[in-house]
Design an enzyme around this catalytic site. Structure first.
Site, PDB file in Angstrom:
ATOM      1  N   CYS A   1       0.815  -1.217   0.000  1.00  0.00           N
ATOM      2  CA  CYS A   1       0.000   0.000   0.000  1.00  0.00           C
ATOM      3  C   CYS A   1       0.849   1.266   0.000  1.00  0.00           C
ATOM      4  O   CYS A   1       0.357   2.348  -0.308  1.00  0.00           O
ATOM      5  CB  CYS A   1      -0.950  -0.006   1.189  1.00  0.00           C
TER       6      CYS A   1
ATOM      7  N   HIS B   1      -3.777   6.856   2.812  1.00  0.00           N
ATOM      8  CA  HIS B   1      -4.133   5.560   2.239  1.00  0.00           C
ATOM      9  C   HIS B   1      -5.551   5.226   2.698  1.00  0.00           C
ATOM     10  O   HIS B   1      -5.873   5.322   3.881  1.00  0.00           O
ATOM     11  CB  HIS B   1      -3.138   4.516   2.722  1.00  0.00           C
TER      12      HIS B   1
ATOM     13  N   ASN C   1     -10.254  -0.417  -0.105  1.00  0.00           N
ATOM     14  CA  ASN C   1      -8.797  -0.322  -0.080  1.00  0.00           C
ATOM     15  C   ASN C   1      -8.248  -0.842  -1.406  1.00  0.00           C
ATOM     16  O   ASN C   1      -8.373  -2.032  -1.704  1.00  0.00           O
ATOM     17  CB  ASN C   1      -8.273  -1.149   1.105  1.00  0.00           C
TER      18      ASN C   1
HETATM   19  O1  UT7 Z   1      -3.879  -1.787   3.803  1.00  0.00           O
HETATM   20  C1  UT7 Z   1      -3.342  -2.761   4.630  1.00  0.00           C
HETATM   21  C2  UT7 Z   1      -4.238  -3.966   4.687  1.00  0.00           C
HETATM   22  N1  UT7 Z   1      -5.385  -3.667   5.482  1.00  0.00           N
HETATM   23  C3  UT7 Z   1      -5.576  -4.261   6.662  1.00  0.00           C
HETATM   24  O2  UT7 Z   1      -4.790  -5.058   7.084  1.00  0.00           O
HETATM   25  C4  UT7 Z   1      -6.811  -3.886   7.429  1.00  0.00           C
HETATM   26  C5  UT7 Z   1      -6.521  -3.269   8.758  1.00  0.00           C
HETATM   27  N2  UT7 Z   1      -7.459  -3.700   9.744  1.00  0.00           N
HETATM   28  C6  UT7 Z   1      -8.765  -3.357   9.750  1.00  0.00           C
HETATM   29  O3  UT7 Z   1      -9.216  -2.563   8.945  1.00  0.00           O
HETATM   30  C7  UT7 Z   1      -9.653  -3.943  10.839  1.00  0.00           C
HETATM   31  O4  UT7 Z   1      -8.839  -4.568  11.810  1.00  0.00           O
HETATM   32  C8  UT7 Z   1     -10.678  -4.981  10.281  1.00  0.00           C
HETATM   33  C9  UT7 Z   1     -11.758  -4.255   9.485  1.00  0.00           C
HETATM   34  C10 UT7 Z   1      -9.962  -6.005   9.397  1.00  0.00           C
HETATM   35  C11 UT7 Z   1     -11.353  -5.700  11.433  1.00  0.00           C
HETATM   36  O5  UT7 Z   1     -11.961  -4.772  12.307  1.00  0.00           O
HETATM   37  P1  UT7 Z   1     -11.743  -4.891  13.888  1.00  0.00           P
HETATM   38  O6  UT7 Z   1     -12.589  -3.884  14.519  1.00  0.00           O
HETATM   39  O7  UT7 Z   1     -10.263  -4.846  14.142  1.00  0.00           O
HETATM   40  O8  UT7 Z   1     -12.356  -6.306  14.182  1.00  0.00           O
HETATM   41  P2  UT7 Z   1     -11.650  -7.566  14.873  1.00  0.00           P
HETATM   42  O9  UT7 Z   1     -10.653  -8.178  13.944  1.00  0.00           O
HETATM   43  O10 UT7 Z   1     -11.225  -7.175  16.238  1.00  0.00           O
HETATM   44  O11 UT7 Z   1     -12.886  -8.571  14.967  1.00  0.00           O
HETATM   45  C12 UT7 Z   1     -14.033  -8.267  15.791  1.00  0.00           C
HETATM   46  C13 UT7 Z   1     -15.089  -9.319  15.514  1.00  0.00           C
HETATM   47  C14 UT7 Z   1     -14.540 -10.736  15.494  1.00  0.00           C
HETATM   48  O12 UT7 Z   1     -15.501 -11.576  16.091  1.00  0.00           O
HETATM   49  P3  UT7 Z   1     -15.353 -12.052  17.634  1.00  0.00           P
HETATM   50  O13 UT7 Z   1     -14.014 -12.767  17.684  1.00  0.00           O
HETATM   51  O14 UT7 Z   1     -15.373 -10.781  18.434  1.00  0.00           O
HETATM   52  O15 UT7 Z   1     -16.536 -12.933  17.811  1.00  0.00           O
HETATM   53  C15 UT7 Z   1     -14.431 -11.068  14.037  1.00  0.00           C
HETATM   54  O16 UT7 Z   1     -14.532 -12.442  13.761  1.00  0.00           O
HETATM   55  O17 UT7 Z   1     -15.656  -9.104  14.208  1.00  0.00           O
HETATM   56  C16 UT7 Z   1     -15.627 -10.341  13.488  1.00  0.00           C
HETATM   57  N3  UT7 Z   1     -15.531 -10.040  12.067  1.00  0.00           N
HETATM   58  C17 UT7 Z   1     -16.624  -9.845  11.299  1.00  0.00           C
HETATM   59  N4  UT7 Z   1     -17.941  -9.870  11.578  1.00  0.00           N
HETATM   60  C18 UT7 Z   1     -18.787  -9.619  10.557  1.00  0.00           C
HETATM   61  C19 UT7 Z   1     -14.422  -9.891  11.318  1.00  0.00           C
HETATM   62  N5  UT7 Z   1     -14.757  -9.600  10.040  1.00  0.00           N
HETATM   63  C20 UT7 Z   1     -16.129  -9.573  10.009  1.00  0.00           C
HETATM   64  C21 UT7 Z   1     -17.066  -9.324   8.989  1.00  0.00           C
HETATM   65  N6  UT7 Z   1     -18.375  -9.357   9.316  1.00  0.00           N
HETATM   66  N7  UT7 Z   1     -16.705  -9.038   7.716  1.00  0.00           N
END
Ligand code: UT7
Length: 333
Positions: free
Chosen positions: A118, A260, A290
């Site tokens: 990125c 970004h 993204n």
């Molecule tokens: O450009 C570089 C590449 N980009 C990235 O690497 C992305 C950077 N990270 C992010 O944007 C965020 O961390 C995410 C959008 C990927 C995730 O958001 P978050 O608020 O950090 O969520 P989390 O990973 O802490 O997950 C919270 C919950 C989990 O469930 P449990 O374990 O609390 O039951 C996940 O399994 O949300 C769940 N979850 C979803 N639920 C519904 C993860 N993805 C989804 C989804 N729909 N698409």
């Protein structure tokens, strides 16, 4: 010693695939356990663009480049150098930049790709700028082009909802005016944290570490939560450093921040911590998601076309991603 030249940003362009994919498609078509509400509130993304059958990084990149060359008032034969940032090249060899060179009808000139995920566009901008600053070339085409939908795992709800396809491009030109254009670029990387974002290739020696469902070699793998923390911390540092750089360069300030386009919550957290004014931040991730190396030049082109910024303004471009890499550029338009 030869006098170094200024590096003017002479033109911008972008190209987005026609196919709009709203959040609902992940539930209604792909049957993923997610929702429009979760995606909107956790990322800010409402829809993204998916490349069609014939569309590739090279074809999107060539269209973005044509628009940038036209907005610069130049012709393809005026271009002396092509640098293309991508982690989704059409082929490992030749480079996507070579394919774009041919599509545009450029002369035999240096053309090569850069892989810095990125941050790729800002790495490419730095390389192109240095060719110009030293007088090695006069007009450089710098492109960020991606078709991430070809490498994401559509069964992984953590990652597949985040990404879209597209391309952005700029034309840089040498100028005797030194207090304009690309003023300061900062590039960083930390390979020790390489496992947080990976795009394995056909020559990857062993499957990357991780749970079995993401060990498939052909797909991108991200550790979203860790990347989130890294992105906020680095974005704050980059903004604070750029504010110091801007003062040292004698600039009046930064009119627009173009980060970004990764996640609205990452951008919000970084501007809140750094105190950067929220109304000066350009965001279009709600419509494109993204697009990795393409995200900053697409947003820059949109900011210029829609009047968010204008000639004479200084914009701060900020990016971070796989590598890990992070980067910034202060550019006076
Ligand atoms: O450009 C570089 C590449 N980009 C990235 O690497 C992305 C950077 N990270 C992010 O944007 C965020 O961390 C995410 C959008 C990927 C995730 O958001 P978050 O608020 O950090 O969520 P989390 O990973 O802490 O997950 C919270 C919950 C989990 O469930 P449990 O374990 O609390 O039951 C996940 O399994 O949300 C769940 N979850 C979803 N639920 C519904 C993860 N993805 C989804 C989804 N729909 N698409």
């Amino acid at each position: 010693m030869t006098q170094l030249l200024g590096v003017a940003l002479r033109g911008t362009g972008s190209c987005l695939p026609a196919r709009v994919v709203p959040n609902e498609e992940f539930t209604d078509v792909l049957n993923l356990d997610t929702s429009d509400e979760w995606i909107r509130t956790r990322t800010g993304i409402r829809e993204r663009r998916f490349a069609g059958l014939g569309e590739t990084s090279a074809s999107l990149g060539a269209n973005a480049a044509r628009n940038a060359i036209e907005s610069a008032g130049l012709n393809p034969e005026d271009i002396d150098l092509i640098v293309c940032a991508t982690v989704t090249p059409d082929l490992m060899c030749p480079a996507t930049a070579n394919l774009i060179q041919t599509a545009l009808g450029c002369r035999p000139i240096p053309a090569f790709d850069i892989a810095a995920a990125c941050s790729g566009f800002l790495y490419a901008l730095s390389v192109g700028s240095q060719f110009i600053r030293t007088g090695a070339v006069r007009h450089a085409l710098v492109i960020g082009a991606e078709v991430l939908t070809r490498i994401i795992d559509f069964t992984d709800r953590n990652s597949c909802i985040l990404f879209g396809d597209g391309a952005g491009a700029v034309v840089l030109s040498g100028t005797q005016v030194v207090n304009t254009g690309v003023r300061k670029v900062r590039l960083y990387s930390d390979g020790a944290r390489q496992e947080l974002i990976q795009v394995p290739s056909r020559v990857t020696p062993v499957p990357p570490p991780g749970p079995p469902q993401v060990q498939r070699l052909e797909h991108m793998r991200i550790s979203g939560r860790e990347v989130f923390r890294f992105a906020v911390t680095r974005m704050v540092e980059l903004i604070e450093q750029a504010e110091i750089d801007a003062r040292e360069l004698g600039l009046n300030g930064i009119e627009v921040l173009i980060p970004h386009q990764v996640n609205q919550r990452i951008i919000d957290a970084a501007i809140e911590t750094s105190g950067f004014p929220a109304d000066k931040v350009m965001v279009n991730l709600d419509r494109y998601g993204n697009t990795s190396a393409a995200s900053v030049p697409i947003a820059l082109d949109e900011a210029l076309r829609t009047g968010r910024c204008k000639a004479g303004d200084t914009v701060l471009l900020v990016a971070f991603g796989g590598g890990l890499t992070w980067s910034s550029a202060l550019v006076t338009l």
